[in-house]
Motif scaffolding. Structure first.
Motif, PDB file in Angstrom:
ATOM      1  N   TYR A 299       2.693  27.123  -8.036  1.00 33.18           N
ATOM      2  CA  TYR A 299       2.855  25.951  -8.889  1.00 33.18           C
ATOM      3  C   TYR A 299       3.829  26.270 -10.028  1.00 33.18           C
ATOM      4  N   GLY A 300       3.693  27.463 -10.603  1.00 35.36           N
ATOM      5  CA  GLY A 300       4.612  27.889 -11.653  1.00 35.36           C
ATOM      6  C   GLY A 300       6.037  27.982 -11.144  1.00 35.36           C
ATOM      7  N   GLU A 301       6.185  28.498  -9.927  1.00 29.97           N
ATOM      8  CA  GLU A 301       7.510  28.581  -9.297  1.00 29.97           C
ATOM      9  C   GLU A 301       8.106  27.188  -9.129  1.00 29.97           C
ATOM     10  N   LEU A 302       7.264  26.232  -8.725  1.00 31.55           N
ATOM     11  CA  LEU A 302       7.730  24.853  -8.567  1.00 31.55           C
ATOM     12  C   LEU A 302       8.190  24.276  -9.908  1.00 31.55           C
ATOM     13  N   MET A 303       7.458  24.583 -10.964  1.00 33.30           N
ATOM     14  CA  MET A 303       7.852  24.100 -12.287  1.00 33.30           C
ATOM     15  C   MET A 303       9.223  24.625 -12.687  1.00 33.30           C
ATOM     16  N   LEU A 304       9.521  25.866 -12.308  1.00 35.35           N
ATOM     17  CA  LEU A 304      10.806  26.467 -12.651  1.00 35.35           C
ATOM     18  C   LEU A 304      11.952  25.894 -11.822  1.00 35.35           C
ATOM     19  N   SER A 305      11.659  25.503 -10.611  1.00 41.11           N
ATOM     20  CA  SER A 305      12.724  25.122  -9.686  1.00 41.11           C
ATOM     21  C   SER A 305      12.913  23.610  -9.539  1.00 41.11           C
ATOM     22  N   HIS A 306      11.961  22.815 -10.036  1.00 36.60           N
ATOM     23  CA  HIS A 306      12.047  21.359  -9.870  1.00 36.60           C
ATOM     24  C   HIS A 306      12.578  20.718 -11.155  1.00 36.60           C
ATOM     25  N   PRO A 307      13.451  19.714 -11.042  1.00 40.28           N
ATOM     26  CA  PRO A 307      13.987  19.056 -12.242  1.00 40.28           C
ATOM     27  C   PRO A 307      12.914  18.536 -13.185  1.00 40.28           C
ATOM     28  N   LEU A 308      11.787  18.062 -12.635  1.00 36.46           N
ATOM     29  CA  LEU A 308      10.731  17.518 -13.486  1.00 36.46           C
ATOM     30  C   LEU A 308      10.012  18.596 -14.286  1.00 36.46           C
ATOM     31  N   GLY A 309      10.179  19.861 -13.886  1.00 36.13           N
ATOM     32  CA  GLY A 309       9.513  20.942 -14.594  1.00 36.13           C
ATOM     33  C   GLY A 309      10.186  21.325 -15.893  1.00 36.13           C
ATOM     34  N   ARG A 310      11.358  20.782 -16.165  1.00 34.03           N
ATOM     35  CA  ARG A 310      12.104  21.175 -17.353  1.00 34.03           C
ATOM     36  C   ARG A 310      11.367  20.859 -18.647  1.00 34.03           C
TER      37      ARG A 310
END
Length: 405
Positions: A299-310
């Protein structure tokens, strides 16, 4: 006894309460998972402003004119070799040599002190352990000058360390995450024996260069542009080509520079020490070390790689992990690369390095070390490290890189 209608209403009531409770529990779990994943993601890309003194200095013993230091026994301090011990809020340090005694039951190790720089070790109570023996080139007895690189984010300092009778190839040293340019000092004597001038650079968010607007590491996705500027500087000052020396995240940055930089044709070769070959693997390993469940790490990896995680990570742009997965991209690596990596590295696992070398033996040479943990291959066995690098690099420098007389 209650009627069936009453029982029915009772079950409906408790069912509704149970459903509400289950929903609340689910919400709590989701919130906790999101919070932990967000903390993990932010920590990966947020620079640490100060190093924590996490090694206790238990005693300093005078042995005639020499000193010995008794340290807390840690996985790092019990490994033989030569290291730096930084103290007094990192303003001073000691060069620490061989182990004189190790008492596991007391949790202490006694080591020789080879030199002290900038402070009084006898009054220090704690410090932090490093593979960097010296804080500037002058402590190595090297002539150097401070130069300025015009990075995209503003002027940044670098050390230019020339050699007599230089060849046409320069060495550019790219330090790792949480380190500074002095990390590359270990490789300068080797570069000099090969006739290469050395340029030890700073880059965005490292504490010496200006911060990026978002104040976050790009893990190599952004920092390679600063290496591009360093290559320009070398070419403008007489170099025909360069060798990139990259440590840890500096390895990931160097790989991106060799792949994306406008002036990448000038990158003759790379010498990478414990480089990040695949960030996804590193993040999974770090999650496991910190006892973070795998799904939370993902989930943390997704936050780093997805535009919405910014909004959560603070990154100006998402991290493109696929672009930095050099195991998958193995055949695309066309720059000759020597990789030195300890098989017991506890921060950046060596397996992606080995797999990259297996998939692209034409371009990648893997030299495994042991007992060096992370980026301390030189510290454990400097003679071997220097011999391997010199033997591998010398024939690649080419006739145009012979020392000028």
């Amino acid at each position: 006894m209650a009627s069936s209608e009453t029982q029915s209403r009772s079950w409906l009531k408790w069912g509704a309460l149970g459903a509400a409770a289950a929903g609340t529990c689910a919400a709590v779990v989701v919130t906790a998972t999101s919070g932990l994943a967000a903390f993990f993601a932010r920590r990966v890309v947020t620079p640490e402003k100060h190093r924590v003194d996490d090694v206790a200095i238990l005693a300093v013993i005078a042995d005639g004119p020499a000193l010995q230091v008794v340290l807390e026994a840690t996985p790092d301090t019990i490994i033989d070799g030569t290291y730096g011990l930084y103290f007094n809020d990192s303003s001073a340090h000691a060069v620490i040599g061989r182990i004189l005694s190790y008492v596991p039951r007391e949790g202490s190790v006694t080591r020789e002190v080879l030199s002290v720089h900038g402070g009084e070790l006898r009054t220090a109570t704690a410090g932090w352990w490093s593979g960097s023996l010296y804080s500037d080139p002058g402590q190595l007895g090297l002539d150097f000058s401070e130069v300025e690189l015009s990075l995209p984010g503003g002027p940044a300092p670098a050390w230019y360390i020339p050699v007599l009778n230089p060849c046409a190839t320069w060495a550019i040293m790219v330090h790792g995450r949480g380190a500074r340019r002095n990390e590359g000092l270990r490789a300068v004597p080797t570069a000099h024996r090969l006739g290469m001038n050395a340029l030890l650079i700073s880059y965005r968010n490292d504490g010496d260069a200006p911060d990026a607007p978002d104040g976050r590491y790009g893990l190599g996705v952004t920092e390679w542009a600063d290496v591009e500027v360093a290559i320009d500087y070398a070419i403008a000052h007489g170099a025909k080509d360069v060798v990139l020396f990259g440590y840890s995240m500096g390895g990931a940055i160097s790989l991106q520079a060799a792949d994306l930089a406008r002036n990448r044709k000038h990158v003759l070769a790379m010498v990478l020490d414990a480089p990040v070959i695949n960030w996804v693997d590193v993040l999974a390993h770090q999650a496991q070390l910190n006892r973070i469940p795998n799904y939370v790490g993902k989930y943390g990896e997704l936050m780093l790689s997805h535009p919405l995680g910014r909004r959560i990570t603070g990154l100006a742009a998402p991290v493109d992990f696929k672009a930095m997965d050099w195991v998958s991209r193995a055949v695309e690596l066309r720059t000759p690369s020597l990789i030195l990596h300890s098989i017991d590295d506890d921060f950046v696992p060596y397996e992606p390095t080995a797999e990259l070398a297996r998939r692209n033996p034409e371009m990648v040479t893997f030299e495994p070390f042991s007992k060096a943990r992370h980026t301390k291959e030189w510290n454990v066995d400097p003679d071997r490290w220097e011999n391997v690098v010199e033997t591998w690099l010398r024939p690649r420098l080419g006739r145009h890189s012979l020392p000028r007389h």
